[in-house]
Design an enzyme around this catalytic site. Structure first.
Site, PDB file in Angstrom:
ATOM      1  N   SER A  13       4.157  40.545  -5.647  1.00 36.81           N
ATOM      2  CA  SER A  13       4.959  39.668  -6.062  1.00 36.81           C
ATOM      3  C   SER A  13       4.027  38.467  -6.576  1.00 36.81           C
ATOM      4  CB  SER A  13       6.270  39.303  -5.415  1.00 36.81           C
ATOM      5  OG  SER A  13       6.760  37.952  -5.772  1.00 36.81           O
TER       6      SER A  13
ATOM      7  N   TYR B 206       9.904  36.559   2.266  1.00 37.37           N
ATOM      8  CA  TYR B 206       9.614  37.677   1.064  1.00 37.37           C
ATOM      9  C   TYR B 206       8.060  37.370   0.901  1.00 37.37           C
ATOM     10  CZ  TYR B 206      10.331  39.608  -3.464  1.00 37.37           C
ATOM     11  OH  TYR B 206       9.824  40.186  -4.630  1.00 37.37           O
TER      12      TYR B 206
HETATM   13  P1  NDP Z   1      16.634  45.767  -6.548  1.00 36.17           P
HETATM   14  O1  NDP Z   1      17.153  44.830  -5.489  1.00 36.17           O
HETATM   15  O2  NDP Z   1      17.171  45.796  -7.799  1.00 36.17           O
HETATM   16  O3  NDP Z   1      16.231  47.231  -5.873  1.00 36.17           O
HETATM   17  C1  NDP Z   1      15.672  47.204  -4.399  1.00 36.17           C
HETATM   18  C2  NDP Z   1      15.586  48.770  -4.153  1.00 36.17           C
HETATM   19  O4  NDP Z   1      15.242  48.875  -2.796  1.00 36.17           O
HETATM   20  C3  NDP Z   1      17.254  49.209  -4.173  1.00 36.17           C
HETATM   21  O5  NDP Z   1      16.944  50.770  -4.796  1.00 36.17           O
HETATM   22  C4  NDP Z   1      17.578  49.331  -2.912  1.00 36.17           C
HETATM   23  O6  NDP Z   1      18.746  50.533  -2.732  1.00 36.17           O
HETATM   24  C5  NDP Z   1      16.337  49.573  -2.001  1.00 36.17           C
HETATM   25  N1  NDP Z   1      16.668  48.970  -0.660  1.00 36.17           N
HETATM   26  C6  NDP Z   1      16.835  47.840  -0.200  1.00 36.17           C
HETATM   27  N2  NDP Z   1      17.031  47.858   1.145  1.00 36.17           N
HETATM   28  C7  NDP Z   1      16.793  49.073   1.595  1.00 36.17           C
HETATM   29  C8  NDP Z   1      16.845  49.651   2.617  1.00 36.17           C
HETATM   30  N3  NDP Z   1      17.330  49.013   3.937  1.00 36.17           N
HETATM   31  N4  NDP Z   1      16.786  50.981   2.828  1.00 36.17           N
HETATM   32  C9  NDP Z   1      16.444  51.616   1.704  1.00 36.17           C
HETATM   33  N5  NDP Z   1      16.439  51.230   0.320  1.00 36.17           N
HETATM   34  C10 NDP Z   1      16.524  49.821   0.405  1.00 36.17           C
HETATM   35  O7  NDP Z   1      15.102  45.126  -6.720  1.00 36.17           O
HETATM   36  P2  NDP Z   1      13.979  45.363  -7.809  1.00 36.17           P
HETATM   37  O8  NDP Z   1      14.080  46.502  -8.456  1.00 36.17           O
HETATM   38  O9  NDP Z   1      14.124  43.994  -8.630  1.00 36.17           O
HETATM   39  O10 NDP Z   1      12.602  45.023  -6.982  1.00 36.17           O
HETATM   40  C11 NDP Z   1      11.693  46.264  -6.728  1.00 36.17           C
HETATM   41  C12 NDP Z   1      10.614  45.812  -6.022  1.00 36.17           C
HETATM   42  O11 NDP Z   1      10.305  44.809  -6.905  1.00 36.17           O
HETATM   43  C13 NDP Z   1      10.704  44.916  -4.999  1.00 36.17           C
HETATM   44  O12 NDP Z   1       9.854  45.391  -3.760  1.00 36.17           O
HETATM   45  C14 NDP Z   1      10.688  43.551  -5.392  1.00 36.17           C
HETATM   46  O13 NDP Z   1      10.318  42.662  -4.314  1.00 36.17           O
HETATM   47  C15 NDP Z   1       9.645  43.777  -6.453  1.00 36.17           C
HETATM   48  N6  NDP Z   1       9.585  42.475  -7.379  1.00 36.17           N
HETATM   49  C16 NDP Z   1      10.611  42.594  -8.266  1.00 36.17           C
HETATM   50  C17 NDP Z   1      10.838  41.688  -9.257  1.00 36.17           C
HETATM   51  C18 NDP Z   1      11.642  41.363 -10.092  1.00 36.17           C
HETATM   52  O14 NDP Z   1      11.628  40.281 -10.758  1.00 36.17           O
HETATM   53  N7  NDP Z   1      12.640  42.121 -10.245  1.00 36.17           N
HETATM   54  C19 NDP Z   1       9.433  40.581  -9.242  1.00 36.17           C
HETATM   55  C20 NDP Z   1       8.475  40.871  -8.298  1.00 36.17           C
HETATM   56  C21 NDP Z   1       8.607  41.782  -7.378  1.00 36.17           C
HETATM   57  P3  NDP Z   1      20.168  49.945  -3.046  1.00 36.17           P
HETATM   58  O15 NDP Z   1      20.319  49.882  -4.463  1.00 36.17           O
HETATM   59  O16 NDP Z   1      20.783  51.154  -2.273  1.00 36.17           O
HETATM   60  O17 NDP Z   1      20.446  48.709  -2.323  1.00 36.17           O
END
Ligand code: NDP
Length: 263
Positions: free
Chosen positions: A169, A182
């Protein structure tokens, strides 16, 4: 490239996500595990990898979401994926061994590992940051990628051309107020990737890189920026070229780098 201690150094990349055009069969038959594949960026990555020929292992914690992605992949003619449900906050040793053994039995190797699952935690000053939340964020965002990677190393080595991608990130490169655990977890991910890249560089069987998605229209982004208009941001599908590049053979030789998915 080697530094004064003769060790591999992080490679810089002139990769341009705006001009990269993956060929249609880029990921043909590559076996790729994606964590957090049920929604957001992970879902888009799963669909994109399948569209380019990969056999995708869909990890997530919400089975209904994984099943929806599974159905979408089949409906669009992709190879039949596998579903690997695991709540990363609750999973214990035997759960991880079961995941590893099922991948070993089904495929015998792993060509790609995208550590995408993550949680935001609190947007609050360090002075008030709740210790339990800190521990959870560090666990899901940093410790789990370490544990999974360690466990899957034999399967990655069995590929001979494996790619490990950690999700970073902007706040994992430059700390900013109120991003708490985070941001620190993402700094840790950058460090983990560099250490592992250095350790695996000589053998050349596994490349290890980070990706920074940049601001992307997902539930996590909306939680972090509730006042923002989501339509002002790119959708997860729009940032897939960098993921395809890193997970596929076009990034051979690139290790220890941290790429931006958006130009
Ligand atoms: P979302 O919150 O939309 O998705 C996160 C995913 O992680 C979901 O599929 C969620 O599952 C899963 N997850 C969370 N907790 C658990 C858990 N305890 N066990 C299993 N699965 C879990 O986030 P993003 O798609 O935005 O983020 C994806 C990655 O990109 C992350 O690492 C984030 O830090 C990074 N990122 C995102 C940015 C953005 O602007 N979106 C910018 C910079 C980095 P479920 O749907 O079932 O909750």
């Amino acid at each position: 490239m080697a530094d004064c201690e003769g060790r591999a150094r992080a490679v810089s990349s002139d990769f341009d996500p705006g001009s990269y055009r993956p060929r249609p069969e880029l990921l043909a038959d590559r076996v790729i595990l994606i964590t957090g594949a049920g929604s957001g960026i992970g879902r888009a990555a799963a669909l994109a990898c399948a569209a380019y020929g990969a056999r995708v292992i869909l990890h997530g914690r919400t089975i209904s979401k994984l099943e929806a992605v599974y159905d979408e992949i089949l409906a669009s003619g992709g190879q039949r994926p596998a579903i690997a449900p695991l709540n990363l906050l609750k999973a214990q040793g035997p759960d991880y061994f079961q995941l590893r053994d099922s991948i070993a039995d089904e495929y015998g190797r792993l060509d790609g590992l995208l550590h995408n699952a993550g949680i935001l935690g609190d947007r609050t000053p360090i002075e008030q940051y709740e210790i339990g939340t800190w521990t959870e964020v560090m666990h899901v965002n940093l410790t789990v990628p370490f544990v999974l990677t360690q466990l899957l190393m034999p399967l990655l080595n069995a590929s001979g051309d494996a790619s490990v991608v950690f999700t970073s990130s902007g706040v994992g490169r430059r700390g900013r107020a109120y991003w708490g655990a985070y941001a620190v977890s993402k700094f840790g991910i950058e460090g983990l990737a560099q250490v592992l890249a250095d350790e695996t560089a000589t053998a050349g069987r596994i490349r290890v890189n980070c990706i920074n998605p940049g601001a992307t229209r997902t539930a996590m982004r909306a939680a972090a920026y509730p006042a923002e208009d989501p339509n002002s941001l790119p959708a997860p599908e729009d940032i897939m070229p960098a993921y395809l590049y890193l997970l596929g053979p076009d990034s051979r030789g690139l290790t220890g780098a941290s790429l931006d998915a958006q130009a």
